[in-house]
Design a protein around this motif. Structure first.
Motif, PDB file in Angstrom:
ATOM      1  N   GLU A  12       0.840  -1.210   0.000  1.00 51.54           N
ATOM      2  CA  GLU A  12       0.000   0.000   0.000  1.00 51.54           C
ATOM      3  C   GLU A  12       0.870   1.252   0.000  1.00 51.54           C
ATOM      4  O   GLU A  12       0.578   2.231  -0.700  1.00 51.54           O
ATOM      5  CB  GLU A  12      -0.921  -0.013   1.221  1.00 51.54           C
ATOM      6  N   GLU A  13       1.952   1.209   0.772  1.00 52.54           N
ATOM      7  CA  GLU A  13       2.863   2.361   0.820  1.00 52.54           C
ATOM      8  C   GLU A  13       3.552   2.575  -0.527  1.00 52.54           C
ATOM      9  O   GLU A  13       3.804   3.713  -0.930  1.00 52.54           O
ATOM     10  CB  GLU A  13       3.917   2.156   1.910  1.00 52.54           C
TER      11      GLU A  13
ATOM     12  N   CYS B 126       2.350   2.013  -3.468  1.00 51.07           N
ATOM     13  CA  CYS B 126       1.421   2.671  -4.403  1.00 51.07           C
ATOM     14  C   CYS B 126       1.298   4.158  -4.088  1.00 51.07           C
ATOM     15  O   CYS B 126       1.241   4.998  -4.999  1.00 51.07           O
ATOM     16  CB  CYS B 126       0.051   1.989  -4.344  1.00 51.07           C
ATOM     17  N   ARG B 127       1.291   4.485  -2.791  1.00 51.58           N
ATOM     18  CA  ARG B 127       1.227   5.907  -2.398  1.00 51.58           C
ATOM     19  C   ARG B 127       2.489   6.628  -2.833  1.00 51.58           C
ATOM     20  O   ARG B 127       2.449   7.771  -3.295  1.00 51.58           O
ATOM     21  CB  ARG B 127       1.043   6.032  -0.876  1.00 51.58           C
ATOM     22  N   LEU B 128       3.619   5.951  -2.699  1.00 53.32           N
ATOM     23  CA  LEU B 128       4.901   6.548  -3.069  1.00 53.32           C
ATOM     24  C   LEU B 128       4.964   6.784  -4.580  1.00 53.32           C
ATOM     25  O   LEU B 128       5.514   7.788  -5.043  1.00 53.32           O
ATOM     26  CB  LEU B 128       6.036   5.625  -2.619  1.00 53.32           C
ATOM     27  N   LYS B 129       4.385   5.847  -5.338  1.00 47.29           N
ATOM     28  CA  LYS B 129       4.337   6.022  -6.797  1.00 47.29           C
ATOM     29  C   LYS B 129       3.513   7.255  -7.168  1.00 47.29           C
ATOM     30  O   LYS B 129       3.899   8.037  -8.058  1.00 47.29           O
ATOM     31  CB  LYS B 129       3.746   4.766  -7.454  1.00 47.29           C
ATOM     32  N   GLU B 130       2.379   7.438  -6.471  1.00 43.20           N
ATOM     33  CA  GLU B 130       1.541   8.608  -6.752  1.00 43.20           C
ATOM     34  C   GLU B 130       2.249   9.904  -6.360  1.00 43.20           C
ATOM     35  O   GLU B 130       2.191  10.901  -7.080  1.00 43.20           O
ATOM     36  CB  GLU B 130       0.208   8.485  -5.991  1.00 43.20           C
ATOM     37  N   GLU B 131       2.940   9.852  -5.226  1.00 40.27           N
ATOM     38  CA  GLU B 131       3.701  11.034  -4.763  1.00 40.27           C
ATOM     39  C   GLU B 131       4.789  11.382  -5.768  1.00 40.27           C
ATOM     40  O   GLU B 131       5.041  12.550  -6.080  1.00 40.27           O
ATOM     41  CB  GLU B 131       4.316  10.739  -3.392  1.00 40.27           C
TER      42      GLU B 131
END
Length: 885
Positions: A287-288, A290-295
């Motif tokens: 999950e982290e 995917c968030r890092l990819k968006e960031e």
């Protein structure tokens, strides 16, 4: 950087060396006529080549290529010496000759050539040549080690590496994750007087972080600060990599945050994000990631191919294939092209899920996109085909690999060997050892383990033991898998004492047996009635801490249950609880069966209730055992009631459950009631099996022959020995009336008649089923073909093949192999070749030329003697070193 002199001051020549020089000079000054002629010819060729390379476009000169095709390093060195004043030309020739001459092609020959150039003081060319050698070795750890040993020898002879050589070597070692060797090179650079710059320190930090030596990297980081060098993204990214390597994501995040604070030349780039995402994937924090990819995207740093590939692999590893393909679509949509590694991960995942068609489609898309598959890509697809039993397609891929100059590795052959073993062709698998050797590879422990396991599964234990002996001869130490496969195979053949001998050998060699090894031996002793020996093995198992699951106890309980030793069974169950092991569904089911066998139905039903109360839910096997037990004590009505109540208990009866009731009614002479049970079974979407067909067939036979003892005469050999075609067709009609699968009855009947040698009846039924629009299944058809081939009725086989093909059914690979081999033995070459063509066409083989070389290997008969010869050949090759040219 300090100015470095490559050649040390010359040392006085030792008398022995001086004498050797004088001797060499004497042989040159006063040559024999034969030697003089040979020397003159060699010198003329060398001079001619030296002249040719002075001309424009000399690399494309075909005459020159033919002249140098077998040029030795000595001759190549002389040509380079002729052009010592033109370093660029001499260096171009060095690179070119290493690709053109068979004597300068491999690394050891090129090192020899460099040593000769050193002896001629051609240092300008040597420095450039060593840089080329380092680059060529940058993907192979063993070659780098060989080159470093050679560089050490050159150093002893007075040659010192230049700064560019050292710098390139550092980068190579960093790339190969050989940080400790990199540190050794760094120290040597310092001791040789070089002043190292920022690039060298950055390389060292990266090399150490790549290996997880973060503390050492921190030391170099401090040195960078002390020397006043400016920090940049590369240095920080290396530290993030190092902390991720050791699983310290907290420190990795701190460095990452520091990069954001520093900004400018220290900002995180796509490589930094990819490394951190990979670190999070390694510990399952998806999950982290995917968030890092968006960031990452939000900050204007677009995810790279590596970023997406890391994420795709992570989702594939946990079985979320759909999510992985969503990422692939997003990747393409964002203009980021998947690479070979991306496709390989997805192909491998699809193959593991058995989706070979989709994997093949992805492989074709990869080719269409202009990507060149790597060996690992081919291996993934070959493995998928082999797991699916489509061995011919796997060999087609091997042929395609070879045509594309993609060198198969030992894993490629291991996959093929395992594929052949999985389709019961271990001798064919053995013949691949020749291919392995011819390709300059050596079989490894995995190769031999697959072969040992394959031969054990086929009951070919002598060959398996021969392979084990060969492993020892080659210095390949057998491991736990090797011995466990042999022990299990021997136990299944009843050779438990020999299996126990291998256990002793295993322990003697320091290989700890695991639970699987001990359980195989315990099970073997139990099945041969040697309970005392089984207990001795069990005791050793407990002492060695290998008792983890109830499987071993289940083996004891099973044999005690079948021997109706109730007290011993109770004691063993108590011992199991004493060791703190929870009984499994299998354990309870064995106990219930044991007490029914002993006639104690009350105790069996109590165990069933205790099982439910302990939170262990009975499964279909448990209820089937209860139904069987009730039938054995004459409570058939109660058994039927339980069967119909099973769905309300959350468990649905299967074909075995229904079989128990059908057999009970047939035994009681109630054939009509048995057929009613079959009708109910079909209505409940459960198909009758061969045991039901056998029970019903026995019922028809016994009824017509007025024989009452069902248990004695309900055996396949008896039933098919006395059954006539009328009985067989009657069974087909009755199953059809019940709504059952008529084709399954036909397959059952044809198989039964074949096994007792009643080929005419089997043929009659085969013709009947084809006329009715049914086809024999693969197993039945193979059995028919094998039987007809054994009787040398090849014309009939061909007719049967034609009949089946006309109906759109494709015979199995095994059937084709049997018939092609038989036709070859009868010298009917044209018919055999026509069958080979049909086999490739019907199997969907597109590149026939690729698979043709392997067809003969696959279809010809097994040759155990040749397999033993191959083992000896591999052993001999191990003992002889490769000759130095």
């Amino acid at each position: 950087m300090l100015i470095q002199i490559n050649k040390l001051p010359s040392f006085p020549i030792k008398p022995s060396l001086l004498l050797r020089f004088l001797s060499d000079f004497s042989s040159i000054a006063n040559p024999s006529p034969a030697n003089q002629t040979s020397s003159d010819s060699s010198n003329d060729t060398t001079y001619h080549i030296s002249t040719l390379i002075s001309k424009p476009s000399w690399e494309q000169n075909n005459h020159l290529k033919s002249l140098v095709s077998h040029m030795t390093p000595q001759s190549a060195c002389r040509v380079i010496g002729f052009h010592s004043q033109n370093i660029e030309l001499a260096f171009r020739f060095f690179k070119w000759i290493c690709k053109q001459s068979t004597y300068c092609y491999d690394l050891s020959s090129r090192i020899h050539l460099v040593n000769l150039m050193i002896s001629y003081d051609l240092f300008g060319v040597v420095d450039k040549a060593i840089i080329v050698l380092i680059k060529d070795c940058s993907l192979n750890e063993n070659e780098v080690l060989m080159l470093m040993d050679a560089l050490d020898d050159m150093r002893k002879n007075g040659y010192r590496l230049s700064y560019p050589c050292y710098s390139m070597l550092l980068m190579c070692l960093a790339k190969l994750k050989m940080g400790l060797l990199g540190f050794r090179v760094y120290k040597r650079m310092v001791s040789d007087g070089f002043i190292l710059g920022l690039v060298d320190h950055k390389t060292m930090i990266n090399a150490l972080c790549n290996c997880g030596f973060v503390k050492a990297a921190e030391m170099f980081f401090s040195r960078v600060l002390k020397l006043g060098f400016a920090l940049d993204t590369h240095i920080y990214t290396s530290l993030v990599l190092g902390y991720c390597r050791v699983g310290d994501l907290l420190e990795a995040y701190q460095v990452f945050e520091k990069m954001s604070q520093e900004g400018g030349g220290c900002s995180a780039n796509s490589v930094t994000y990819s490394i951190l995402i990979h670190g999070l994937c390694e510990v399952g924090r998806l999950e982290e990631t995917c968030r890092l990819k968006e960031e990452m995207s939000a900050k204007g740093c677009q995810p790279s191919t590596r970023t997406y590939t890391v994420l795709i692999k992570a989702f594939c590893d946990i079985g979320l294939t759909d999510k992985a393909f969503e990422l692939l679509d997003e990747m393409v949509k964002n203009g980021c092209k998947p690479n070979v590694y991306t496709f390989t991960i997805l192909i491998d995942r699809l193959c593991r899920e058995g989706k070979i068609g989709e994997a093949n489609g992805l492989f074709r898309k990869m080719l269409k996109d202009g990507l060149i598959p790597a060996t690992v890509t081919f291996n993934a697809l070959i493995n998928g085909y082999c797991k699916d039993g489509r061995v011919l397609h796997a060999f087609e891929l091997l042929g395609v690999m070879e045509k594309r100059k993609c060198q198969p590795n030992i894993r490629t052959y291991n996959e093929l060997i395992e594929g052949l073993c999985n389709v019961s062709k271990p001798y064919k698998a053995m013949t691949l050892l020749r291919r392995i050797v011819d390709n300059g590879l050596r079989p490894d422990r995995v190769t031999y383990n697959i072969l040992v396991d394959g031969f054990c599964r086929e009951g070919e234990l002598e060959m398996a033991c021969g392979i084990l002996h060969s492993m020892n001869t080659l210095g390949l130490e057998p491991d736990g898998f090797t011995y466990t496969a042999l022990i299990d195979g021997l136990c299944k053949e009843g050779r438990v004492e020999q299996a126990n001998g291998f256990l002793g050998l295993m322990v003697k060699k320091g290989i700890p047996p695991d639970e699987v090894t001990y359980t195989a031996l315990v099970d073997g002793y139990c099945k041969t009635g040697k309970i005392g020996n089984a207990f001795m093995i069990f005791k050793r198992m407990v002492e060695n801490g290998c008792l983890i699951t109830p499987h071993t106890f289940n083996s004891f309980l099973d044999v005690l249950s079948k021997e109706i030793k109730v007290n011993e069974e109770k004691a063993m169950f108590g011992k199991m609880l004493k060791y703190g092991l929870l009984p499994s569904v299998v354990t309870y089911t064995i106990l219930i069966d044991g007490f029914f066998r002993a006639g104690d139905s009350t105790c069996s039903m109590k165990i069933l209730e205790n099982m439910k109360q302990s939170g262990c839910h009975p499964n279909v096997c448990t209820y089937t055992v209860v139904i069987k037990g009730l039938c054995q004590i004459g409570q058939v009505q109660e058994a039927e009631t339980l069967l119909y109540n099973m769905p309300h208990l959350g468990v649905y009866p299967n074909d075995v459950t229904y079989t128990v009731l059908v057999k009970s009614h047939v035994k009681a002479g109630k054939l009509d009631r048995a057929l009613e049970i079959v009708s109910t079974m079909v209505k409940n979407h459960c198909q009758p099996n061969n045991r039901i067909f056998l029970a019903l067939a026995a019922g028809f036979v016994l009824l017509d022959n007025d024989i009452g003892n069902f248990d004695v005469y309900c055996s396949p050999n008896y039933v098919f020995g006395v059954m006539d075609i009328t009985h067989a067709l009657k069974l087909c009609d009755k199953i059809k009336e019940c709504g059952g699968p008529t084709v399954d009855v036909y397959n059952f009947l044809v198989t039964g008649f074949c096994k007792v040698g009643r080929i005419n009846e089997a043929d009659h039924l085969t013709q009947e089923m084809v006329r009715n629009g049914f086809f024999p299944n693969t197993r039945v058809f193979s059995l028919l073909i094998d039987r007809f081939c054994r009787d040398r009725k090849y014309h009939y086989c061909l007719e049967l093949m034609r009949l089946i093909l006309e109906k759109g059914f494709v015979p199995s690979f095994k059937s084709y192999c049997s018939l092609i081999l038989g036709l070859h033995n009868e010298q009917k070459v044209q018919e055999a070749q026509r069958l080979v063509s049909d086999l490739m066409r019907l199997s969907g083989i597109e590149d026939k030329n690729a698979v043709s070389p392997y067809i003969e290997l696959l279809v010809k008969g097994d040759e155990p003697c040749k397999c033993l010869e191959l083992l000896k050949l591999v052993e001999q090759m191990h003992h002889y070193e490769r000759p130095v040219i």
